[in-house]
Design a protein around this motif. Structure first.
Motif, PDB file in Angstrom:
ATOM      1  N   VAL A   1       0.861  -1.181   0.000  1.00 44.90           N
ATOM      2  CA  VAL A   1       0.000   0.000   0.000  1.00 44.90           C
ATOM      3  C   VAL A   1       0.899   1.233   0.000  1.00 44.90           C
ATOM      4  O   VAL A   1       1.981   1.217   0.613  1.00 44.90           O
ATOM      5  CB  VAL A   1      -0.948  -0.049   1.240  1.00 44.90           C
ATOM      6  N   LEU A   2       0.473   2.291  -0.696  1.00 44.37           N
ATOM      7  CA  LEU A   2       1.279   3.516  -0.690  1.00 44.37           C
ATOM      8  C   LEU A   2       1.430   4.009   0.752  1.00 44.37           C
ATOM      9  O   LEU A   2       0.456   4.012   1.514  1.00 44.37           O
ATOM     10  CB  LEU A   2       0.621   4.601  -1.543  1.00 44.37           C
ATOM     11  N   ARG A   3       2.645   4.414   1.098  1.00 48.51           N
ATOM     12  CA  ARG A   3       2.903   4.832   2.484  1.00 48.51           C
ATOM     13  C   ARG A   3       1.959   5.948   2.914  1.00 48.51           C
ATOM     14  O   ARG A   3       1.484   5.977   4.043  1.00 48.51           O
ATOM     15  CB  ARG A   3       4.360   5.282   2.622  1.00 48.51           C
ATOM     16  N   GLU A   4       1.669   6.862   1.985  1.00 47.90           N
ATOM     17  CA  GLU A   4       0.819   8.015   2.345  1.00 47.90           C
ATOM     18  C   GLU A   4      -0.675   7.709   2.251  1.00 47.90           C
ATOM     19  O   GLU A   4      -1.491   8.586   2.509  1.00 47.90           O
ATOM     20  CB  GLU A   4       1.167   9.224   1.472  1.00 47.90           C
ATOM     21  N   ASN A   5      -1.030   6.506   1.899  1.00 46.67           N
ATOM     22  CA  ASN A   5      -2.459   6.144   1.824  1.00 46.67           C
ATOM     23  C   ASN A   5      -2.919   5.711   3.221  1.00 46.67           C
ATOM     24  O   ASN A   5      -3.147   4.544   3.508  1.00 46.67           O
ATOM     25  CB  ASN A   5      -2.660   5.025   0.784  1.00 46.67           C
ATOM     26  N   ARG A   6      -3.023   6.719   4.106  1.00 46.34           N
ATOM     27  CA  ARG A   6      -3.305   6.439   5.526  1.00 46.34           C
ATOM     28  C   ARG A   6      -4.607   5.687   5.749  1.00 46.34           C
ATOM     29  O   ARG A   6      -4.656   4.778   6.577  1.00 46.34           O
ATOM     30  CB  ARG A   6      -3.314   7.742   6.335  1.00 46.34           C
ATOM     31  N   PRO A   7      -5.723   6.053   5.047  1.00 48.61           N
ATOM     32  CA  PRO A   7      -6.974   5.322   5.318  1.00 48.61           C
ATOM     33  C   PRO A   7      -6.839   3.827   5.032  1.00 48.61           C
ATOM     34  O   PRO A   7      -7.291   2.995   5.830  1.00 48.61           O
ATOM     35  CB  PRO A   7      -7.997   5.973   4.367  1.00 48.61           C
ATOM     36  N   ALA A   8      -6.190   3.486   3.913  1.00 50.36           N
ATOM     37  CA  ALA A   8      -6.048   2.063   3.587  1.00 50.36           C
ATOM     38  C   ALA A   8      -5.134   1.377   4.599  1.00 50.36           C
ATOM     39  O   ALA A   8      -5.378   0.230   4.996  1.00 50.36           O
ATOM     40  CB  ALA A   8      -5.517   1.885   2.169  1.00 50.36           C
ATOM     41  N   ARG A   9      -4.097   2.091   5.063  1.00 52.94           N
ATOM     42  CA  ARG A   9      -3.211   1.480   6.066  1.00 52.94           C
ATOM     43  C   ARG A   9      -3.978   1.187   7.348  1.00 52.94           C
ATOM     44  O   ARG A   9      -3.797   0.139   7.964  1.00 52.94           O
ATOM     45  CB  ARG A   9      -2.018   2.408   6.346  1.00 52.94           C
ATOM     46  N   ARG A  10      -4.862   2.132   7.733  1.00 49.15           N
ATOM     47  CA  ARG A  10      -5.654   1.885   8.955  1.00 49.15           C
ATOM     48  C   ARG A  10      -6.593   0.694   8.773  1.00 49.15           C
ATOM     49  O   ARG A  10      -6.830  -0.076   9.693  1.00 49.15           O
ATOM     50  CB  ARG A  10      -6.424   3.141   9.357  1.00 49.15           C
TER      51      ARG A  10
END
Ligand SMILES: CC(C)(COP(=O)(O)OP(=O)(O)OC[C@H]1O[C@@H](n2cnc3c(N)ncnc32)[C@H](O)[C@@H]1OP(=O)(O)O)[C@@H](O)C(=O)NCCC(=O)NCCS
Length: 185
Positions: free
Chosen positions: A139-148
């Motif tokens: 996942v893209l590092r800056e894609n915070r919603p997907a990381r959560r």
């Protein structure tokens, strides 16, 4: 909230998750392109996002669907396909992982209603069929919603690496589940 608005929200809440068929290639490509444009606005160039070619993606998805090595599922509501996910054998030789969640996209207006969770559940079922015991996702590092989202499902941070998308040099991170039973729904 007006009743028309309520109705239109409801149309995205109820969905069926099922294996994708060849005829789903075009609707999957639509969700793919539309969701890239909403999710990656600000992360990827506007020009790059505008240039994404839905017909080209439909052709790619037709090829993927015609080949039985990966598993693809769609979430379908009365509005048609509102999300999809795919998975299969891990592609890059990552140590300790043999299964991979390749892609998961839910239309912005349908997010937050459990479709993503049910799509992951379907992909996990597909990995089990392929006898792959674990799962990694990038996942893209800056894609915070997907990381959560992945963290909520119990994914454990693995590592970071550079990725080039269009002309953008970005970082991507991976999350892993060492056993499929570790995925928390
Ligand atoms: C990431 C994505 C697939 C999640 O699907 P979704 O349908 O919105 O997520 P769900 O409703 O199934 O959420 C499942 C759980 O994750 C949590 N979750 C989802 N998004 C979250 C967020 N941004 N922040 C915190 N928790 C989140 C939900 O709260 C829910 O947990 P809960 O039941 O305890 O509340 C979807 O939002 C999406 O397509 N995003 C844009 C595209 C994208 O970034 N794809 C991933 C590329 S690697």
């Amino acid at each position: 909230m007006r009743s028309a608005e309520l109705t239109s929200r409801f149309l995205f809440v109820v969905s069926l998750v099922r294996p994708a068929e060849l005829a789903d290639a075009a609707p999957i490509a639509r969700v793919h392109v539309v969701t890239w444009r909403s999710a990656y606005r600000g992360l990827l160039d506007d020009d790059y996002l505008a240039s994404l070619d839905q017909a080209g993606y439909a052709e790619r998805w037709r090829r993927i669907l015609a080949d039985s090595s990966s598993r693809v599922y769609v979430a379908e509501s009365s509005q048609g396909v509102i999300g999809f996910a795919s998975g299969g054998r891990e592609r890059a030789g990552e140590d300790g992982f043999s299964g991979e969640l390749y892609a998961i996209y839910v239309l912005k207006e349908a997010q937050g209603h459990g479709h993503g969770r049910r799509l992951v559940q379907a992909v996990v079922g597909g990995l089990r069929e392929l006898e792959l015991p674990d799962m990694i996702v990038w996942v893209l590092r800056e894609n915070r919603p997907a990381r959560r989202f992945y963290e909520r499902l119990g994914g454990v941070y693995v590592r970071e690496q550079p990725i080039t998308i269009g002309s953008a040099q970005l970082q991507e991170v991976s999350y892993g589940w060492k056993r499929l039973a570790d995925v928390r729904y």
